[in-house]
Design a protein around this motif. Structure first.
Motif, PDB file in Angstrom:
ATOM      1  N   ASP A 117      -1.802  -3.351   5.896  1.00  0.00           N
ATOM      2  CA  ASP A 117      -1.837  -2.306   4.875  1.00  0.00           C
ATOM      3  C   ASP A 117      -3.205  -1.650   4.795  1.00  0.00           C
ATOM      4  N   GLY A 141      -4.136   2.166  -1.611  1.00  0.00           N
ATOM      5  CA  GLY A 141      -4.325   1.070  -0.669  1.00  0.00           C
ATOM      6  C   GLY A 141      -4.561  -0.242  -1.400  1.00  0.00           C
ATOM      7  N   ARG A 153      -8.069   0.252   0.341  1.00  0.00           N
ATOM      8  CA  ARG A 153      -8.344   1.397  -0.529  1.00  0.00           C
ATOM      9  C   ARG A 153      -9.658   2.092  -0.118  1.00  0.00           C
ATOM     10  N   SER A 160       0.861  -1.192   0.000  1.00  0.00           N
ATOM     11  CA  SER A 160       0.000   0.000   0.000  1.00  0.00           C
ATOM     12  C   SER A 160       0.891   1.234   0.000  1.00  0.00           C
TER      13      SER A 160
END
Length: 573
Positions: free
Chosen positions: A370, A380, A373, A345
């Motif tokens: 991570d 992401g 998105r 990410s």
């Protein structure tokens, strides 16, 4: 009224008297200010008992002035002096090297009233023409004006701690130095720091001072003496170096580590026992009875020795007197980092690089979390990325097991809490994750009730394990959003969701006050680095320091648990 307020007005009066050239009265007011500031009892109580004139350096005239400050909150004499010199005194005094006498000179000869006037005079080369000035002084004033404008006076602990450690190492390498320690707010691990304080035991103090002031990176020598020197480094940090005898070093550490309020309390205790305490030792009459070590000093006062992070006069003195100091979480007690971002990410490091770093730090486990998105982060991971990442993590764990490395890499993700308290990731994917970190990243203009509702709703999601950086603060940029914190603590207890102490030097969120409140209610916390690179993983130390300031013990911090116990707590296979 606090003693410090009275002392501040007396000192400001002395500054104005110095401008007026009245040397005797200037010294009298400064002596009185010092007496009041370090008085181990409330100045108002002394005034009410009619004993002001019994204090050192306080005669009839200044006693009346102190009474006026206590009764009215101000001092007419001070206001009259200010009227004589219509300048922005405090603004001009913020410029290093500009004191009351220079302010008067600049006002009388150049009409300088404020910082802008001073800068204009320097740029037009008017200052160099004054008696006792010159081009170098003028240039230095211009440079220091810029410092006064841009320097808030405080730096992030994460910025200044590595520098302090580096300076300590350099000083420790000098031939004549036996011992050196960092003191001040750095040693207490305050989230922001004003300057660097170093205490030294050395054979040849002037040799140490010569080498200290000549070190690479020193831009300006502010003062230099056999026992104390102050320099400004190229990056703007100021460093004080003080030399003490070995028999006084412990007392010096106590004095220059504790907050002013803690030191006042310690002096009260000393006085109550018929002793005198200062930076050189503990004395009975004129005989020194303790001073070599901190433990010796506190023992002489009938106290246990509180850790430096506690010395803020927030109950640690009473706890030290009664044997109730907490057994603070150890800096080496963290068994795993559960908030790490990789190059999948917005991080800079590969997963296997972070695994090797974690092994080197002595961890038993770590979690790759991570960012998923969302509208606020477009780089992401998505669902497909997470599925691929799960396969990679399984392969890494197999390799670790095959090579006999005691490390477990948990799968995880950091998800956004939306404006209703829902997560931006489907439950089918969440169910596959070992660790789910949830945080507010958007919609932050809602009121505290709405923001609290969102966090609490997320905590009741069965898949959420950790609430990251709960208040969203950035220490020198923005205060955290307001929350109904007691509701969040209760939800943490009800759902077994952990609140994070985020080690990012910009955040240190939760702060020490909230940590203490949370653990008092039995809340479990987790300390994470929130790293986006290998270097940032070392910030874990700052999170531990913040937890220690909040009186946290190992039992309060979930990721001090060994792997087997941690997995059992979270029902992980």
């Amino acid at each position: 009224m606090k003693n410090r307020t009275v002392a501040e007005i007396l000192n400001k009066t002395a500054d104005l008297l110095e401008m007026d050239g009245t040397n005797f009265r200037t010294k009298a007011y400064r002596r009185a200010a010092h007496t009041v500031e370090f008085l181990p009892e409330d100045i108002k109580s002394v005034k009410d008992e009619g004993k002001l004139e019994e204090l050192p350096g306080i005669g009839k005239n200044i006693a009346k002035k102190i009474e006026e400050i206590i009764d009215t909150g101000g001092l007419e004499y001070y206001e009259d002096l200010k009227a004589m010199f219509p300048v922005d005194f405090e603004e001009l005094m913020s410029v290093e090297g500009v004191g009351p006498k220079k302010i008067k000179l600049f006002y009388d000869t150049l009409g300088v009233r404020n910082l802008k006037d001073l800068e204009d005079a320097a740029r037009r080369h008017k200052i160099r023409r004054l008696k006792g000035m010159g081009p170098k002084t003028e240039l230095l004033i211009l440079k220091n004006i810029q410092f006064a404008r841009t320097d808030t006076g405080r730096k992030l602990l994460g910025q200044i701690l590595p520098l302090g450690k580096s300076l300590k190492e350099k000083i420790n390498g000098l031939d004549t130095v036996f011992k050196v320690e960092i003191a001040g707010s750095i040693r207490r691990r305050k989230e922001t720091v004003g300057d660097i304080d170093l205490l030294v035991v050395a054979d040849d103090s002037m040799d140490v001072m010569d080498k200290f002031t000549e070190m690479r990176g020193v831009e300006e020598i502010i003062s230099k003496g056999p026992l104390k020197s102050t320099v400004r480094l190229e990056d703007g940090f100021e460093v004080d170096l003080r030399v003490f005898r070995e028999e006084s070093f412990g007392s010096a550490l106590v004095y220059f580590t504790g907050s002013k309020e803690t030191n006042v309390e310690l002096r009260k205790i000393a006085i109550s026992k018929g002793l005198k305490l200062n930076e050189y030792g503990v004395y009975r009459d004129e005989t020194m009875i303790a001073g070599k070590t901190e433990e010796e000093v506190f023992r002489a006062l009938g106290m246990d020795c509180p850790e430096p992070e506690l010395r803020e006069n927030q109950g640690e003195v009473e706890a030290a007197l009664t044997g109730k100091l907490p057994d603070l979480v150890d800096y080496h007690g963290i068994k795993g980092d559960l908030h790490l971002h990789t190059n999948w990410s917005d991080g800079n490091s590969k997963i296997d690089e972070m695994v090797l770093k974690s092994v080197g730090m002595g961890y038993e486990y770590m979690a790759v979390t991570d960012h998923f998105r969302s509208i606020w982060i477009d780089n992401g991971v998505d669902e497909k990325d997470l599925k691929k990442q799960l396969l990679e993590l399984k392969a890494i764990n197999r390799e670790l097991e095959d090579t006999g490395v005691d490390m477990c890499v948990f799968s995880g993700v950091e998800v956004d809490i939306d404006d209703k308290g829902n997560l931006n990731l489907d439950r089918e994917v969440l169910e596959e994750m070992d660790i789910v970190v949830a945080a507010l990243h958007s919609g932050l203009r809602q009121d505290k009730n709405e923001l609290t509702d969102r966090i609490v709703n997320a905590m009741y999601n069965e898949y959420v394990d950790i609430i990251a950086h709960p208040t969203g603060r950035k220490i020198l940029e923005k205060t955290g959003y307001k929350l109904e914190f007691e509701r969040i603590v209760q939800a943490s207890l009800d759902t077994n969701t952990f609140l994070e102490v985020n080690s990012d030097p910009d955040r240190l969120d939760l702060n020490d006050v909230m940590i203490r409140e949370a653990i008092a209610q039995g809340c479990k916390l987790v300390i994470n680095s929130n790293s986006h690179s290998l270097e940032e993983m070392d910030h874990m130390e700052l999170g531990v320091a913040t937890a220690r300031q909040g009186w946290a013990e190992s039992k309060d911090i979930t990721n001090t648990l060994p792997l087997k116990t941690f997995k059992k707590m979270l029902n992980l296979n």
